[in-house]
Design an enzyme around this catalytic site. Structure first.
Site, mmCIF file in Angstrom:
data_model
loop_
_atom_site.group_PDB
_atom_site.id
_atom_site.type_symbol
_atom_site.label_atom_id
_atom_site.label_comp_id
_atom_site.label_asym_id
_atom_site.label_seq_id
_atom_site.Cartn_x
_atom_site.Cartn_y
_atom_site.Cartn_z
ATOM 1 N N GLY A 95 -18.284 8.033 80.637
ATOM 2 C CA GLY A 95 -17.500 7.682 79.455
ATOM 3 C C GLY A 95 -18.412 7.526 78.265
ATOM 4 O O GLY A 95 -19.604 7.245 78.418
ATOM 5 N N GLN B 247 -21.270 4.962 69.981
ATOM 6 C CA GLN B 247 -22.502 5.224 70.732
ATOM 7 C C GLN B 247 -23.232 6.464 70.236
ATOM 8 O O GLN B 247 -24.377 6.711 70.621
ATOM 9 C CB GLN B 247 -22.198 5.385 72.230
ATOM 10 C CG GLN B 247 -21.681 4.112 72.879
ATOM 11 C CD GLN B 247 -21.431 4.338 74.358
ATOM 12 O OE1 GLN B 247 -20.366 4.774 74.750
ATOM 13 N NE2 GLN B 247 -22.430 4.069 75.179
ATOM 14 N N CYS C 250 -24.136 1.419 81.136
ATOM 15 C CA CYS C 250 -23.751 1.955 79.830
ATOM 16 C C CYS C 250 -24.872 2.852 79.315
ATOM 17 O O CYS C 250 -26.037 2.477 79.417
ATOM 18 C CB CYS C 250 -23.515 0.789 78.862
ATOM 19 S SG CYS C 250 -23.027 1.297 77.210
ATOM 20 N N GLU D 44 -14.864 1.631 77.455
ATOM 21 C CA GLU D 44 -15.022 2.454 76.243
ATOM 22 C C GLU D 44 -14.230 1.879 75.063
ATOM 23 O O GLU D 44 -14.712 1.894 73.929
ATOM 24 C CB GLU D 44 -14.610 3.904 76.510
ATOM 25 C CG GLU D 44 -15.390 4.618 77.616
ATOM 26 C CD GLU D 44 -16.897 4.448 77.530
ATOM 27 O OE1 GLU D 44 -17.425 4.299 76.412
ATOM 28 O OE2 GLU D 44 -17.552 4.426 78.586
ATOM 29 N N HIS E 243 -16.063 -0.771 73.267
ATOM 30 C CA HIS E 243 -17.063 -0.285 72.302
ATOM 31 C C HIS E 243 -16.458 -0.145 70.902
ATOM 32 O O HIS E 243 -17.144 -0.338 69.900
ATOM 33 C CB HIS E 243 -17.591 1.089 72.725
ATOM 34 C CG HIS E 243 -18.730 1.051 73.699
ATOM 35 N ND1 HIS E 243 -19.945 0.478 73.414
ATOM 36 C CD2 HIS E 243 -18.845 1.539 74.965
ATOM 37 C CE1 HIS E 243 -20.751 0.605 74.456
ATOM 38 N NE2 HIS E 243 -20.116 1.242 75.415
HETATM 39 ZN ZN LIG Z 1 -20.812 1.738 77.283
#
Ligand SMILES: [Zn+2]
Length: 175
Positions: free
Chosen positions: A48, A53, A96, A139, A142
């Site tokens: 994911g 990110q 992650c 996700e 995030h």
């Molecule tokens: Zn993550």
């Protein structure tokens, strides 16, 4: 032609602690972002990835939890919203791509329903359980500036973040 990959943002980084903005409509730019995120995720062997990110503060995530020996089953989601979560919780190990080599047990609802816009800008609703449910929740976190370590005790979070800060410092000295 393969899509270009994007550099990953590694914690600790203020960009990972921000609220991402709604997309509204999935146009060609958002579709390209989704494809580049998938390419980046597959290259890093992740399951994911959220847009913050890769340094983009938009509410876009991609997920593919299909086993490596089976065909890919990617989900591209814009503006995902959890519309239902089970009272039943499940605890499982998470990692992650923005917190390399760090893993910890996180407790989350076992099953969820999620509403989102797909790559064709169609509104969809998905019921998920198991690894898929866990990954989608990770996700979406995030997009609100929440990392999996934020679900841990202050002590555990501190240990992991200090390790990451040290690794980053070493990397910058080496570069
Ligand atoms: Zn993550």
């Amino acid at each position: 032609m393969p899509m270009p990959k994007r550099p990953l943002v590694i914690a600790p980084d203020p960009g990972l602690k921000q609220q991402a903005a709604a997309v509204g409509r999935v146009d060609a730019d958002v579709r390209r972002l989704m494809d580049e995120m998938l390419e980046t995720m597959y290259a890093a062997t992740g399951i994911g990835l959220a847009a913050p990110q890769v340094g983009v503060l938009k509410r876009v995530i991609v997920v593919d939890v299909s086993p490596a020996n089976l065909p890919a089953q990617p989900y591209r989601m814009a503006d995902p919203v959890i519309t239902w979560a089970s009272a039943e919780l499940v605890t499982g190990e998470e990692g992650c791509l923005s917190l390399p080599e760090q893993y910890a047990d996180v407790t989350r609802p076992a099953r969820i329903s999620v509403r989102y816009r797909d790559e064709a800008d169609a509104e969809r609703e998905l019921d998920a359980d198991g690894l898929l449910a866990k990954c989608i929740q990770h996700e979406i976190d995030h997009l609100d500036g929440i990392l999996f370590v934020d679900h841990l005790s202050t002590l555990k979070r501190g240990i992991i973040l200090r390790k990451l800060a040290k690794a980053k410092k070493l990397a910058s000295v080496a570069a």
